[in-house]
Design a protein around this motif. Structure first.
Motif, mmCIF file in Angstrom:
data_model
loop_
_atom_site.group_PDB
_atom_site.id
_atom_site.type_symbol
_atom_site.label_atom_id
_atom_site.label_comp_id
_atom_site.label_asym_id
_atom_site.label_seq_id
_atom_site.Cartn_x
_atom_site.Cartn_y
_atom_site.Cartn_z
ATOM 1 N N GLU A 1 -61.337 -16.711 24.871
ATOM 2 C CA GLU A 1 -62.169 -17.003 25.849
ATOM 3 C C GLU A 1 -61.312 -17.614 27.152
ATOM 4 O OE1 GLU A 1 -64.065 -17.035 28.460
ATOM 5 O OE2 GLU A 1 -65.737 -16.549 27.118
ATOM 6 N N ASN B 1 -50.326 -38.043 25.077
ATOM 7 C CA ASN B 1 -51.598 -37.461 24.489
ATOM 8 C C ASN B 1 -51.496 -35.901 24.322
ATOM 9 O OD1 ASN B 1 -53.491 -38.527 22.635
ATOM 10 N ND2 ASN B 1 -55.003 -38.723 24.210
ATOM 11 N N ARG B 2 -51.576 -35.507 25.557
ATOM 12 C CA ARG B 2 -51.695 -34.062 25.571
ATOM 13 C C ARG B 2 -50.455 -33.245 25.709
ATOM 14 N NH1 ARG B 2 -53.640 -35.701 30.781
ATOM 15 N NH2 ARG B 2 -55.640 -35.153 30.312
ATOM 16 N N LEU C 1 -49.432 -27.530 33.443
ATOM 17 C CA LEU C 1 -48.468 -28.509 33.348
ATOM 18 C C LEU C 1 -47.323 -28.323 32.214
ATOM 19 C CD1 LEU C 1 -50.288 -31.683 34.627
ATOM 20 C CD2 LEU C 1 -48.581 -30.482 36.062
ATOM 21 N N ARG D 1 -56.010 -18.914 22.182
ATOM 22 C CA ARG D 1 -57.313 -19.488 22.997
ATOM 23 C C ARG D 1 -57.803 -18.754 23.895
ATOM 24 N NH1 ARG D 1 -60.312 -24.166 22.703
ATOM 25 N NH2 ARG D 1 -60.869 -25.168 24.703
ATOM 26 N N GLU E 1 -61.896 -18.588 30.054
ATOM 27 C CA GLU E 1 -62.671 -19.573 30.772
ATOM 28 C C GLU E 1 -62.451 -21.048 30.197
ATOM 29 O OE1 GLU E 1 -64.762 -20.281 34.045
ATOM 30 O OE2 GLU E 1 -64.085 -18.256 33.402
ATOM 31 N N TYR E 2 -62.247 -20.983 28.935
ATOM 32 C CA TYR E 2 -62.014 -22.388 28.527
ATOM 33 C C TYR E 2 -60.616 -22.684 28.184
ATOM 34 C CZ TYR E 2 -67.148 -21.942 28.351
ATOM 35 O OH TYR E 2 -68.304 -21.635 28.789
ATOM 36 N N ILE E 3 -59.740 -22.428 28.655
ATOM 37 C CA ILE E 3 -58.411 -22.818 28.183
ATOM 38 C C ILE E 3 -57.989 -24.156 28.597
ATOM 39 C CG2 ILE E 3 -57.200 -20.458 28.148
ATOM 40 C CD1 ILE E 3 -56.218 -21.136 30.951
ATOM 41 N N ASN E 4 -57.251 -24.783 27.957
ATOM 42 C CA ASN E 4 -56.935 -26.215 28.253
ATOM 43 C C ASN E 4 -56.109 -26.110 29.697
ATOM 44 O OD1 ASN E 4 -55.816 -28.918 28.370
ATOM 45 N ND2 ASN E 4 -55.470 -28.826 26.153
ATOM 46 N N PRO E 5 -56.690 -26.915 30.484
ATOM 47 C CA PRO E 5 -56.100 -27.063 32.009
ATOM 48 C C PRO E 5 -54.856 -27.649 32.041
ATOM 49 C CG PRO E 5 -58.038 -28.463 31.864
ATOM 50 C CD PRO E 5 -57.960 -27.617 30.359
#
Lengths: 82, 424
Positions: B139, B83-84, B149, B135, B141-145
């Protein structure tokens, strides 16, 4: 912003990250682990919620969070500038 | 163990511009389908590359659901894992699901640590990285964690090993455009030495952004202006009017297996990987080196215990690059001598573009299909051959009677690799 409104934001993001979770199963006393979130899911829920709430919280503060009530309280405190 | 083990091909899967599964791909090969069109998925405005063989109208979830062995539990777990994940990982997963289903490997009574996994390629998620960079610049602070991985090439190994419960040796193998061949050669060595009983080898689809394409273009490697408006004519391996490689999206996967064990369990054997090679030129640049290619072809024949005269079909690297095709002709002429004219030669890239990391795997699969089904796929756009010493395929398919095939793969940075594949 009220705790209820913050909880609604968190709930939305739980459903975004974990679409298989039943919305009715998401309650304040539950932890993300109990809802089936893995380590990456948990960080994503927190981050997407912080983004929606326009919050920037040191990640270390998330470590003490035991359940959704704690998470909502943490966000609530930061939104009030505490 | 002692003696060398023989290595069979028992499963194949593909997602390409001309077919989203093996039978569609085989049909595309036979009919000379061309997957090259104007770029739609890669944003090409502002760069010099306008065409490519992109995969269109493919949904990875439907791709997994279409695999015969995919049960509800597998689909649920896989969707959660993918999914990610970046696009290239999803395509690898679909190709692997097909190959594993065809092989019937899950019915083999192999210890799980005896099945390995190699993902061919490096820098597999360039477009994903570029999108996340944008992205980040907006910002931090809001990158995809999950980026932490997923930007790693090895995340493909992790995702696939979890999906298919592969617990033997595994990692990525990078060799630029020779990655697919390098990975197959490596899997072959593992099984041959008795270190594994089976190995899943996946060629990852290149997920390039406009930045990579533009760099290839400026370097003079990617097909540019003369064919901007003529996508179907752009990729023309061994033609005098070729103008560089055309990028292809595509993933291919094969299951290699200890031939004796595969035979014992009654698996369908598509052929045998008999030998291979991987040699470096000692060259950091993009140019091919004649001596290196000759050595790689000769070494592969030697490892397969074959003479040049035994080869009945050559799947050339044939990227449609100006210097590359010319040097490959010289290398083939040097190895095969007067016999070269009797061996049919084609380049699968004329149909599906250059799938970079997956190219070697997809061309290996094309070899297996053509040998088994007895046809030589067309070599599109070969109107004026640059070299008249060879028996190049024409614009339509023709019958092929061959027992042994050679497949070449050469990469920037001096990677030279050849494989010898044949009927069992």
């Amino acid at each position: 912003m009220t705790r209820d409104a913050i909880f609604a934001v968190v709930k939305d993001n739980i459903l975004k990250v974990l679409p298989e979770v039943c919305p009715a199963a998401i309650s304040l006393e539950k932890s993300l682990v109990e809802l089936g979130a893995n380590s990456v899911d948990r960080v994503e829920v927190a981050m997407y919620s912080m983004e929606a709430l326009k919050l920037k919280i040191p990640r270390i503060e998330l470590h003490g969070v035991r359940n959704l009530a704690d998470l909502v309280d943490l966000f609530h405190a930061h939104l009030r500038g505490e | 163990m002692g003696a060398h083990q023989r290595v069979a091909l028992t499963g194949m899967g593909v997602v390409t511009s001309i077919g989203h599964n093996l039978s569609a791909f085989a049909s595309g090969l036979r009919h000379g389908a061309c997957g090259i069109s104007f770029l739609r998925r890669i944003p090409a405005s502002g760069i010099s590359v306008k065409i490519g063989a992109e995969i269109h109208d493919f949904d990875w979830q439907q791709g997994l659901e279409a695999v015969p062995s995919a049960d509800t539990d597998f689909l649920r777990r896989s969707k959660k894992i993918l999914n990610r994940a970046p696009e290239s990982t999803r395509l690898s997963a679909c190709a692997a699901a097909q190959a594993l289903a065809q092989s019937g490997l899950r019915h083999a009574r192999l210890a799980e640590e005896r099945i390995g996994l190699i993902v061919a390629g490096s820098n597999l998620h360039q477009r994903y990285i570029h999108e996340n960079s944008a992205r980040f610049r907006q910002e931090p602070e809001y990158i995809n964690p999950s980026y932490a991985l997923s930007f790693l090439d090895t995340s493909q190994v992790g995702c696939l090993s979890e999906m298919f419960a592969l617990h033997g040796m595994g990692y990525t193998v990078g060799g630029a455009s020779a990655s697919g061949n390098a990975a197959l050669y490596h899997g072959w060595q593992w099984i041959r030495a008795g270190l594994l009983d089976a190995c899943v080898v996946v060629g990852a689809s290149p997920d390039f952004s406009a930045l990579e394409l533009q760099a290839f273009s400026i370097l003079g490697a990617a097909c540019g202006e003369p064919y901007h408006t003529l996508p179907h004519q752009a990729c023309r391996p061994f033609d005098r009017n070729r103008a560089g490689f055309v990028l292809g999206e595509g993933s291919g996967c094969v299951v290699l297996e200890n031939l004796d064990l595969a035979r014992q369990r009654g698996a369908e054997l598509w052929g045998e990987l008999k030998g291979g090679s991987l040699l470096l030129d000692g060259n950091s640049l993009a140019n091919p080196v004649l001596g290196g290619e000759i050595k790689a072809i000769r070494r592969a024949l030697e490892e397969a215990g074959a003479q040049p005269a035994d080869i009945g079909y050559i799947n050339a690297h044939g990227s449609s690059s100006s210097l590359g095709d010319q040097v490959e002709c010289e290398a083939l002429a040097a190895v095969f001598g007067d016999g070269a004219g009797g061996i049919p030669v084609n380049s699968t890239k004329s149909l599906i573009g250059h799938c970079i990391f997956a190219a070697g795997i997809l061309e290996f699969i094309a070899c297996a299909i053509q040998l088994k089904e007895g046809f030589l796929h067309p070599n599109l756009n070969l109107e004026s051959p640059l070299d008249d010493r060879f028996n190049f395929a024409g614009s339509t398919a023709s019958p092929l009677q061959a027992g042994l095939a050679l497949s070449n793969g050469f990469g920037f940075g001096g990677f030279n690799s050849s494989l010898v594949f044949g009927k069992v």
